[in-house]
Design an enzyme around this catalytic site. Sequence first.
Site, PDB file in Angstrom:
ATOM      1  N   TYR A  72      -2.840 -27.213 -10.647  1.00 30.66           N
ATOM      2  CA  TYR A  72      -2.118 -28.494 -10.665  1.00 30.66           C
ATOM      3  C   TYR A  72      -1.437 -28.746  -9.324  1.00 30.66           C
ATOM      4  CZ  TYR A  72       1.976 -31.448 -11.514  1.00 30.66           C
ATOM      5  OH  TYR A  72       2.960 -32.401 -11.421  1.00 30.66           O
ATOM      6  N   LEU A  73      -0.771 -27.731  -8.783  1.00 32.78           N
ATOM      7  CA  LEU A  73      -0.060 -27.901  -7.517  1.00 32.78           C
ATOM      8  C   LEU A  73      -1.021 -28.153  -6.364  1.00 32.78           C
ATOM      9  CD1 LEU A  73       2.653 -25.133  -7.982  1.00 32.78           C
ATOM     10  CD2 LEU A  73       3.003 -27.613  -8.058  1.00 32.78           C
TER      11      LEU A  73
END
Length: 213
Positions: free
Chosen positions: A124-125
């Site tokens: 996600y990051l």
Amino acid sequence: MRVLVAGAHGQVGRHVVRLLAEHEDHEPVGLVRKQEYVDDVASWGGEPVRGDVTDRESLDSAFADCDAVVFAAGSSGEDVWGVDRDGAMACVDAAEATDTERFVMLSAMNADQPQESPEALREYLRAKAAADDYLRESELTYTVVRPGALSDDPGTGRIRVGADLDRDDATIPREDTAATLVETLTVEETNGTTFELLRGDTAIETALRGLDS
């Protein structure tokens, strides 16, 4: 300022719509993917428009006549590359295509160093980091806001901002995150900046105006 809120029905986006509606100088336009969300956005004071960040062709009409964009959409981990990266990039492209000059991106703390976060968050990051980079490389007047862990605690109106904050309390209420996004739209000191956001002791506007010091 007519402001398009991407992700208007999300947990942060709904606060953004409501706060914009309460502001005498702003007019919120809430981008929603589903028809069933339209009435909610209207009840919060926004003008609902249909569009999907994963469908680039659906965005230009939604972006038309808007002065600014707040990107608060998210996949909740279900499609990080399709929504959190490609969806954000599609909104950047739509903003450029429709001459929507101002773009505020809701990102995430540690997007620039995913290895510092639990493994479950790293993909996600990385997606968020790619979207942030894409925005910064655009011709838009941008701000990238990277909050810590979001909570449902009541907002206090007080925050900490900076390039690399102490993680002693790496949380921030969603309400304060939304208020920061709204305030950022018109605080010139935030133009062209990327900053982290946590709960703190400084009033939001004061904290943002101190970013250039």
